[in-house]
Design a protein around this motif. Structure first.
Motif, PDB file in Angstrom:
ATOM      1  N   VAL A   1      12.781 -58.528 -30.226  1.00 45.71           N
ATOM      2  CA  VAL A   1      11.886 -59.426 -30.962  1.00 45.71           C
ATOM      3  C   VAL A   1      10.878 -60.065 -30.014  1.00 45.71           C
ATOM      4  O   VAL A   1       9.699 -60.226 -30.332  1.00 45.71           O
ATOM      5  CB  VAL A   1      12.700 -60.509 -31.704  1.00 45.71           C
ATOM      6  N   ALA A   2      11.338 -60.436 -28.808  1.00 51.20           N
ATOM      7  CA  ALA A   2      10.477 -61.159 -27.869  1.00 51.20           C
ATOM      8  C   ALA A   2       9.520 -60.240 -27.119  1.00 51.20           C
ATOM      9  O   ALA A   2       8.443 -60.677 -26.698  1.00 51.20           O
ATOM     10  CB  ALA A   2      11.346 -61.923 -26.868  1.00 51.20           C
ATOM     11  N   TRP A   3       9.880 -58.966 -26.925  1.00 56.68           N
ATOM     12  CA  TRP A   3       9.079 -58.076 -26.092  1.00 56.68           C
ATOM     13  C   TRP A   3       7.624 -57.944 -26.537  1.00 56.68           C
ATOM     14  O   TRP A   3       6.700 -58.036 -25.693  1.00 56.68           O
ATOM     15  CB  TRP A   3       9.746 -56.708 -26.020  1.00 56.68           C
ATOM     16  N   PRO A   4       7.320 -57.724 -27.817  1.00 58.11           N
ATOM     17  CA  PRO A   4       5.905 -57.579 -28.209  1.00 58.11           C
ATOM     18  C   PRO A   4       5.070 -58.829 -27.928  1.00 58.11           C
ATOM     19  O   PRO A   4       3.828 -58.756 -27.914  1.00 58.11           O
ATOM     20  CB  PRO A   4       5.990 -57.313 -29.725  1.00 58.11           C
ATOM     21  N   LYS A   5       5.703 -59.963 -27.734  1.00 58.69           N
ATOM     22  CA  LYS A   5       4.975 -61.210 -27.488  1.00 58.69           C
ATOM     23  C   LYS A   5       4.642 -61.401 -26.015  1.00 58.69           C
ATOM     24  O   LYS A   5       4.061 -62.419 -25.636  1.00 58.69           O
ATOM     25  CB  LYS A   5       5.798 -62.399 -27.989  1.00 58.69           C
ATOM     26  N   ARG A   6       5.016 -60.439 -25.170  1.00 56.47           N
ATOM     27  CA  ARG A   6       4.732 -60.544 -23.738  1.00 56.47           C
ATOM     28  C   ARG A   6       3.264 -60.196 -23.519  1.00 56.47           C
ATOM     29  O   ARG A   6       2.889 -59.021 -23.388  1.00 56.47           O
ATOM     30  CB  ARG A   6       5.628 -59.587 -22.944  1.00 56.47           C
ATOM     31  N   ASP A   7       2.390 -61.204 -23.476  1.00 56.56           N
ATOM     32  CA  ASP A   7       0.947 -60.973 -23.364  1.00 56.56           C
ATOM     33  C   ASP A   7       0.580 -60.233 -22.082  1.00 56.56           C
ATOM     34  O   ASP A   7      -0.384 -59.467 -22.052  1.00 56.56           O
ATOM     35  CB  ASP A   7       0.199 -62.302 -23.417  1.00 56.56           C
ATOM     36  N   ASP A   8       1.343 -60.506 -20.991  1.00 59.95           N
ATOM     37  CA  ASP A   8       0.994 -59.874 -19.718  1.00 59.95           C
ATOM     38  C   ASP A   8       1.105 -58.355 -19.789  1.00 59.95           C
ATOM     39  O   ASP A   8       0.336 -57.632 -19.161  1.00 59.95           O
ATOM     40  CB  ASP A   8       1.868 -60.417 -18.584  1.00 59.95           C
ATOM     41  N   TRP A   9       2.042 -57.843 -20.574  1.00 57.31           N
ATOM     42  CA  TRP A   9       2.231 -56.400 -20.655  1.00 57.31           C
ATOM     43  C   TRP A   9       1.493 -55.781 -21.840  1.00 57.31           C
ATOM     44  O   TRP A   9       1.161 -54.602 -21.820  1.00 57.31           O
ATOM     45  CB  TRP A   9       3.721 -56.075 -20.793  1.00 57.31           C
ATOM     46  N   SER A  10       1.202 -56.570 -22.865  1.00 56.45           N
ATOM     47  CA  SER A  10       0.644 -55.985 -24.083  1.00 56.45           C
ATOM     48  C   SER A  10      -0.767 -55.459 -23.889  1.00 56.45           C
ATOM     49  O   SER A  10      -1.227 -54.622 -24.658  1.00 56.45           O
ATOM     50  CB  SER A  10       0.664 -57.013 -25.223  1.00 56.45           C
ATOM     51  N   GLY A  11      -1.455 -55.907 -22.856  1.00 58.26           N
ATOM     52  CA  GLY A  11      -2.851 -55.484 -22.667  1.00 58.26           C
ATOM     53  C   GLY A  11      -3.030 -54.277 -21.792  1.00 58.26           C
ATOM     54  O   GLY A  11      -4.148 -53.834 -21.557  1.00 58.26           O
ATOM     55  N   LEU A  12      -1.945 -53.704 -21.259  1.00 56.05           N
ATOM     56  CA  LEU A  12      -2.077 -52.597 -20.313  1.00 56.05           C
ATOM     57  C   LEU A  12      -2.762 -51.393 -20.931  1.00 56.05           C
ATOM     58  O   LEU A  12      -3.599 -50.744 -20.327  1.00 56.05           O
ATOM     59  CB  LEU A  12      -0.691 -52.188 -19.784  1.00 56.05           C
ATOM     60  N   GLY A  13      -2.411 -51.111 -22.171  1.00 46.01           N
ATOM     61  CA  GLY A  13      -2.972 -49.923 -22.816  1.00 46.01           C
ATOM     62  C   GLY A  13      -4.435 -50.082 -23.158  1.00 46.01           C
ATOM     63  O   GLY A  13      -5.136 -49.092 -23.350  1.00 46.01           O
ATOM     64  N   LYS A  14      -4.964 -51.322 -23.229  1.00 44.69           N
ATOM     65  CA  LYS A  14      -6.355 -51.539 -23.641  1.00 44.69           C
ATOM     66  C   LYS A  14      -7.320 -51.463 -22.464  1.00 44.69           C
ATOM     67  O   LYS A  14      -8.504 -51.318 -22.644  1.00 44.69           O
ATOM     68  CB  LYS A  14      -6.489 -52.908 -24.301  1.00 44.69           C
ATOM     69  N   THR A  15      -6.794 -51.577 -21.230  1.00 44.32           N
ATOM     70  CA  THR A  15      -7.703 -51.662 -20.078  1.00 44.32           C
ATOM     71  C   THR A  15      -7.931 -50.318 -19.417  1.00 44.32           C
ATOM     72  O   THR A  15      -8.625 -50.226 -18.431  1.00 44.32           O
ATOM     73  CB  THR A  15      -7.135 -52.640 -19.035  1.00 44.32           C
ATOM     74  N   HIS A  16      -7.308 -49.308 -19.931  1.00 45.86           N
ATOM     75  CA  HIS A  16      -7.462 -47.999 -19.296  1.00 45.86           C
ATOM     76  C   HIS A  16      -7.807 -46.967 -20.347  1.00 45.86           C
ATOM     77  O   HIS A  16      -7.274 -47.015 -21.436  1.00 45.86           O
ATOM     78  CB  HIS A  16      -6.181 -47.584 -18.569  1.00 45.86           C
TER      79      HIS A  16
END
Length: 565
Positions: free
Chosen positions: A550-565
């Motif tokens: 439940v908590a994993w998708p809320k990890r902002d630091d990791w959620s953006g990795l796919g958008k920057t590459h």
């Protein structure tokens, strides 16, 4: 009064009875210990042979006569006798004869040492000889030997002298006995025992403890050369009843007080060393090492404690999530073993897995882990969680001939679990230990619907050939390279090489040991998108996984990795 020469002093003050006889074996002199033992002063026995004053062979069988004839050819011999003591009764003894020659080689005189055996077990004189002596050879049996060892330990302690216990077993005697018959075999054993006896000194003892097993009790400082000479003597052919027989033997030796065991313990350790000599190829000797034995004992106790842990439900499976770093999707979990020790707390695998390495306990543990993983899949499935579980399989477990059959039986017990939810991780080195056996087993498991991952890839002998051959669905890059790849160019080169090979053969890959976002970004840039590591999640008990999901998708630091590459 002039001082005694050392030889004279030894003669007068020795604990053992000593008799000096001339070339015809008639008494010239006896020492005080002899007179005390037998009650016979020099005046009574002078000019007589030992037999004349009742030092007699224990039996006069054909075998003993053969022995006596053989001993006439040697300058040193040893035999069991009975002697008349000062109380008029007969007691068992050991008589050693050293034949002394002059400068021309003619017999000049004999030095005879008479050791009292009955005095060692104090109650022996009240029992029949059969209780303490082997009927076939006339040698001390196990019962007498046990008491002799205990008395010898006390003597060694009081005199500050070493003691050696040597277990001796004739190599392949059963086949010789079967070929020649038990009658010849018995004569061979008697002849063999007599041959060994004549190599001993003073109050050293040879005992027969059963079959073709003998034990030597050596009271004097013994060098390794003694055992080499003993083995060489044993190799000399024996001639019995028209047969020429050649023996070899395996010897196991332990030294007291270096080995501080008592009584039966010394005998057991000598026996262990003898079996070690057999393992080394026979016709040799092996010295028991107390330090090594203590290590083995500790290891055995630790393994037994692990057996108890399995039986007492002390083991736990923790689960570490595996994710797609680009999308954030959780793709599976790896099952990792822990030991919830009652006294030592939660123990990591490195603290106990080395104890069971290369033993059958590896297989027992592997079976337990597979069973627990299937039960967990059932529980998670009921809770709406459909994640594959990756289970580590040891080389010895994977290469068992019936591994795929047992895996099929396990899957059949849990028909509600799709086989694809169970994934097996094998070490790269395990697969390459016996590549054909591994390929066969892996193919059978895949036919059941179970896929494989190669764990710790890069630590073995990676090659394009093996990567092409192995039917794996996932390659895991070892964490030791991933952790240091940002600061170690060599580790980075290995990671890049593994990624290249995996991509070349169109195999998915997963990086272990991903601890930071910098690791994640570097891996994604190089084409590796699946990962597990402390930066994502530490291994956790099964009951904590739903909260983490439940908590994993809320990890902002990791959620953006796919958008920057």
């Amino acid at each position: 009064m002039s001082e005694l020469l050392p030889a004279q002093a030894a003669f007068l003050h020795a604990n053992e009875a000593i008799i000096i006889t001339d070339a015809d074996n008639r008494v010239i002199d006896v020492n005080p210990a002899f007179s005390e033992l037998t009650g016979c002063p020099l005046a009574v026995v002078k000019g007589k042979t030992p037999e004349a004053f009742s030092i007699l062979p224990l039996d006069d069988s054909r075998t003993t006569r053969l022995m006596r004839e053989e001993l006439q050819l040697r300058d040193r011999s040893k035999s069991q006798v009975s002697y008349r003591s000062h109380d008029g009764q007969f007691y068992p003894g050991m008589m050693s004869i050293n034949r002394v020659r002059d400068h021309k080689g003619n017999v000049d005189h004999h030095v005879i040492v008479l050791a009292d055996l009955s005095a060692i077990p104090a109650h022996a004189r009240h029992l029949n000889r059969e209780v303490y002596f082997d009927a076939l050879t006339g040698l001390p049996n196990l019962q007498l030997l046990t008491q002799l060892i205990q008395e010898s330990i006390q003597h060694a302690e009081s005199k500050q002298m070493p003691l050696a216990v040597c277990s001796l077993d004739i190599d392949f005697f059963k086949s010789i006995n079967d070929r020649l018959g038990s009658s010849v075999g018995d004569t061979l054993l008697s002849t063999f025992g007599q041959r060994i006896s004549h190599l001993l000194f003073g109050d050293d003892v040879l005992a027969r403890v059963g079959g073709d097993e003998f034990v030597l009790l050596l009271h004097h400082g013994v060098e390794e050369a003694f055992f080499e000479n003993l083995l060489a003597s044993i190799r000399r052919p024996l001639f019995v009843d028209g047969h020429t027989v050649q023996f070899t033997a395996s010897l196991g030796v332990t030294f007291y007080p270096n080995d501080p065991a008592q009584g039966d313990g010394l005998l057991r350790h000598a026996n262990q060393a003898m079996y070690r000599a057999k393992q080394r190829g026979r016709d040799t000797f092996h010295v028991f090492d107390p330090n090594h034995d203590r290590q083995l004992q500790v290891r055995h106790e630790k393994r037994q404690r692990f057996v108890d842990a399995l039986a007492n439900d002390e083991l736990r499976l923790y689960y570490q999530p595996q994710v797609d770093m680009r999308t954030g999707q959780v793709v599976g979990v790896e099952a990792l073993i822990r030991w919830q020790h009652p006294e030592r707390g939660l123990m990591a695998p490195g603290q106990f897995l080395p104890i069971i390495e290369a033993t059958s306990l590896e297989v027992d543990l592997g079976e337990w882990v597979l069973e627990q993983a299937m039960r967990q899949l059932v529980a998670w499935q009921s809770a709406g969680i459909m994640l594959p579980i990756n289970v580590n399989i040891s080389p010895s477990h994977l290469l068992l001939g019936n591994f795929s059959q047992r895996l099929g039986e396990l899957l059949a017990r849990y028909p509600q679990v799709p086989p694809g939810l169970l994934k097996l991780e094998v070490l790269e080195s395990a697969a390459m230990h016996d590549i054909q056996a591994a390929l066969t087993t892996m193919a059978k498991c895949q036919a059941l619907g179970v896929n494989f991952a190669i764990d710790d890839f890069g630590t073995g002998f990676s090659s394009l050939t093996h990567l092409r051959q192995l039917p794996v669905n996932l390659i895991k890059i070892d964490q030791s390279f991933v952790r240091d790849m940002l600061r170690d160019p060599d580790d980075m080169a290995i990671v890049e090489s593994v990624i290249y090979m995996a991509n070349r053969f169109q195999r998915p890959m997963l990086a272990e040991g991903v601890e930071t976002l910098a690791h994640a970004k570097a891996l994604i840039e190089r084409g590796c998108e699946l990962a597990q590591g402390y930066g994502i999640a530490r291994p956790m008990p099964a009951e904590e996984l739903p909260k983490w999901l439940v908590a994993w998708p809320k990890r902002d630091d990791w959620s953006g990795l796919g958008k920057t590459h």
